[in-house]
Design a protein around this motif. Structure first.
Motif, short mmCIF file in Angstrom:
data_model
loop_
_atom_site.label_atom_id
_atom_site.label_comp_id
_atom_site.label_asym_id
_atom_site.label_seq_id
_atom_site.Cartn_x
_atom_site.Cartn_y
_atom_site.Cartn_z
N PHE A 99 -1.77 -0.92 -3.87
CA PHE A 99 -2.90 -0.02 -3.65
C PHE A 99 -2.41 1.39 -3.43
N ASP A 100 -3.22 2.35 -3.88
CA ASP A 100 -2.90 3.76 -3.68
C ASP A 100 -4.23 4.53 -3.76
N VAL A 101 -4.15 5.84 -3.54
CA VAL A 101 -5.37 6.65 -3.70
C VAL A 101 -5.19 7.66 -4.84
N ASP A 102 -4.00 7.70 -5.40
CA ASP A 102 -3.70 8.65 -6.47
C ASP A 102 -4.26 8.12 -7.79
N LEU A 158 3.58 -1.48 4.08
CA LEU A 158 3.01 -0.14 4.17
C LEU A 158 4.07 0.91 3.85
N THR A 159 3.89 1.58 2.70
CA THR A 159 4.84 2.64 2.30
C THR A 159 4.04 3.90 1.94
N VAL A 160 3.24 4.36 2.91
CA VAL A 160 2.39 5.54 2.72
C VAL A 160 2.92 6.67 3.61
N PRO A 161 2.41 7.90 3.45
CA PRO A 161 2.83 8.95 4.39
C PRO A 161 2.39 8.55 5.80
N SER A 162 3.21 8.89 6.82
CA SER A 162 2.92 8.38 8.16
C SER A 162 1.57 8.85 8.70
N ALA A 163 1.12 10.04 8.27
CA ALA A 163 -0.16 10.55 8.78
C ALA A 163 -1.32 9.65 8.36
N ALA A 164 -1.14 8.90 7.27
CA ALA A 164 -2.24 8.05 6.78
C ALA A 164 -2.13 6.62 7.31
N ALA A 165 -1.02 6.30 7.96
CA ALA A 165 -0.70 4.90 8.26
C ALA A 165 -1.72 4.20 9.18
N HIS A 195 -7.33 0.92 -6.38
CA HIS A 195 -7.67 1.97 -5.41
C HIS A 195 -7.82 1.34 -4.03
N LEU A 196 -7.29 2.05 -3.03
CA LEU A 196 -7.31 1.50 -1.67
C LEU A 196 -8.75 1.28 -1.17
N LYS A 197 -9.66 2.10 -1.65
CA LYS A 197 -11.04 1.94 -1.16
C LYS A 197 -11.62 0.57 -1.57
N LYS A 219 -4.90 4.81 9.89
CA LYS A 219 -6.22 4.59 9.29
C LYS A 219 -6.15 3.44 8.27
N ILE A 220 -5.07 3.41 7.52
CA ILE A 220 -4.90 2.35 6.52
C ILE A 220 -4.71 1.00 7.22
N ALA A 221 -3.91 1.01 8.30
CA ALA A 221 -3.69 -0.25 9.05
C ALA A 221 -5.03 -0.79 9.55
N ASN A 276 -3.82 8.89 -10.71
CA ASN A 276 -2.85 8.71 -11.79
C ASN A 276 -2.15 7.35 -11.72
N LYS A 277 -2.16 6.77 -10.54
CA LYS A 277 -1.45 5.49 -10.37
C LYS A 277 -2.39 4.30 -10.49
N ILE A 278 -3.66 4.52 -10.14
CA ILE A 278 -4.62 3.42 -10.16
C ILE A 278 -4.86 2.95 -11.60
N VAL A 280 0.86 -1.19 0.00
CA VAL A 280 0.00 0.00 0.00
C VAL A 280 0.88 1.23 0.00
N GLY A 281 0.72 2.07 -1.04
CA GLY A 281 1.51 3.30 -1.16
C GLY A 281 2.55 3.17 -2.26
N VAL A 282 2.15 3.51 -3.49
CA VAL A 282 3.06 3.35 -4.63
C VAL A 282 3.81 4.67 -4.87
N GLY A 283 4.49 5.16 -3.84
CA GLY A 283 5.33 6.35 -3.97
C GLY A 283 6.73 5.94 -4.37
N ASN A 284 7.72 6.71 -3.95
CA ASN A 284 9.10 6.39 -4.34
C ASN A 284 9.55 5.04 -3.77
N LEU A 285 9.35 4.87 -2.45
CA LEU A 285 9.79 3.63 -1.81
C LEU A 285 8.96 2.44 -2.30
P1 ATP Z 1 5.65 10.32 -4.68
O1 ATP Z 1 6.88 11.04 -5.16
O2 ATP Z 1 5.11 9.33 -5.68
O3 ATP Z 1 4.59 11.19 -4.11
P2 ATP Z 1 6.61 9.70 -2.07
O4 ATP Z 1 7.13 8.40 -1.55
O5 ATP Z 1 7.47 10.89 -1.96
O6 ATP Z 1 6.17 9.39 -3.55
P3 ATP Z 1 4.50 9.91 -0.11
O7 ATP Z 1 3.86 11.20 0.17
O8 ATP Z 1 5.37 9.28 0.92
O9 ATP Z 1 5.20 10.08 -1.49
O10 ATP Z 1 3.35 8.86 -0.47
C1 ATP Z 1 3.63 7.56 -0.82
C2 ATP Z 1 2.47 7.00 -1.63
O11 ATP Z 1 1.34 6.84 -0.77
C3 ATP Z 1 2.02 7.92 -2.77
O12 ATP Z 1 1.90 7.15 -3.94
C4 ATP Z 1 0.67 8.44 -2.32
O13 ATP Z 1 -0.21 8.63 -3.40
C5 ATP Z 1 0.18 7.30 -1.43
N1 ATP Z 1 -0.80 7.72 -0.45
C6 ATP Z 1 -0.93 8.89 0.18
N2 ATP Z 1 -1.98 8.87 1.03
C7 ATP Z 1 -2.52 7.64 0.92
C8 ATP Z 1 -3.64 7.00 1.51
N3 ATP Z 1 -4.40 7.59 2.40
N4 ATP Z 1 -3.89 5.73 1.15
C9 ATP Z 1 -3.11 5.08 0.25
N5 ATP Z 1 -2.05 5.63 -0.35
C10 ATP Z 1 -1.77 6.89 -0.03
#
Ligand code: ATP
Length: 211
Positions: free
Chosen positions: A117-120, A152-159, A135-137, A161-163, A122-124, A91-96
């Motif tokens: 899974f992601d919520v962006d 789990l590789t999402v921003p920590s603020a979302a972690a 989509h995560l939903k 709720k996603i967990a 553009n990635k779904i 969950v979280g298709v960002g850089n990591l």
């Molecule tokens: P990027 O450069 O693609 O934004 P990043 O690793 O710098 O990557 P982060 O902000 O850490 O970006 O987010 C990591 C991934 O988690 C992103 O693809 C983002 O769309 C996704 N993300 C953010 N919020 C949520 C959420 N609530 N549920 C699922 N995925 C999420």
């Protein structure tokens, strides 16, 4: 085998994948035996601990011979369920997350990320490293019933709720790469890898406890 496993202390169990990976490399290079000193140098665990760990597996190294690589490997394979493929969700298709999807544990044939899974928007609907992104939903609807582990590789603020959502959908193990400390039911296991903390800790140890 499952019964035997419960007798292995947790600290020992945590070192098994480390031993396993090293032994696989040894086996691939044609080595049939290994001493606890050699192992110790390679995996950075002291040899007394290795000997104690291995005694739980009934592997008693012989003086001047060491351990039989094949025996250890087959034991680890069974204990770590390496005969079965463990399917994983990310969950979280960002850089990591993207890096993990490309890497996808390709050297280890037994664990594989099969869906992401992601919520962006553009990635779904895309494929990253051959893994489809949903989509995560829709997690509960699309997740395969045999996927019980999530990365789990999402921003920590979302972690958190996603967990909660993952646990609700039946996920039993979470590898948490966010700095957030997750609150989960006792039946769920979280392993936490905070890369920033690990790196800072290494730098601290280098400074204060030079080798
Ligand atoms: P990027 O450069 O693609 O934004 P990043 O690793 O710098 O990557 P982060 O902000 O850490 O970006 O987010 C990591 C991934 O988690 C992103 O693809 C983002 O769309 C996704 N993300 C953010 N919020 C949520 C959420 N609530 N549920 C699922 N995925 C999420």
């Amino acid at each position: 085998m499952k019964n035997d496993q419960t007798k292995i202390p947790q600290a020992t169990a945590k070192r098994l994948p480390l031993y396993y990976r090293f032994l696989e490399n040894l086996y691939a290079s044609g080595k049939q035996r290994v001493s606890s000193t050699e192992l110790s140098e390679a995996v950075k665990v002291d040899s007394a601990t290795i000997r104690r760990d291995f005694s739980y597996f009934g592997a008693l190294g012989k003086k001047g011979y060491g351990y039989n690589v094949n025996y250890l490997l087959s034991f680890f394979r069974k204990t770590l369920d390496q005969d079965e493929l463990t399917k994983v969700a990310l969950v979280g298709v960002g850089n990591l997350g993207t890096a993990f999807l490309h890497y996808n544990f390709s050297k280890n044939k037994n664990t594989q990320i099969v869906m992401a899974f992601d919520v962006d928007e553009n990635k779904i609907g895309t494929n990253v490293g051959g893994v489809p992104v949903y989509h995560l939903k829709d997690f509960k609807e699309v997740i395969d019933s045999d996927v019980t582990v999530a990365i789990l590789t999402v921003p920590s603020a979302a972690a958190q709720k996603i967990a909660d959502q993952l646990v609700e959908a039946g996920i039993q193990g979470i590898l948490n790469f966010t700095p957030a400390r997750l609150d989960v039911p006792e039946t769920v296991r979280v392993h936490h890898i905070d890369l920033t903390v690990e790196l800072q800790s290494l730098v601290y140890f280098l400074k204060h406890y030079p080798v």
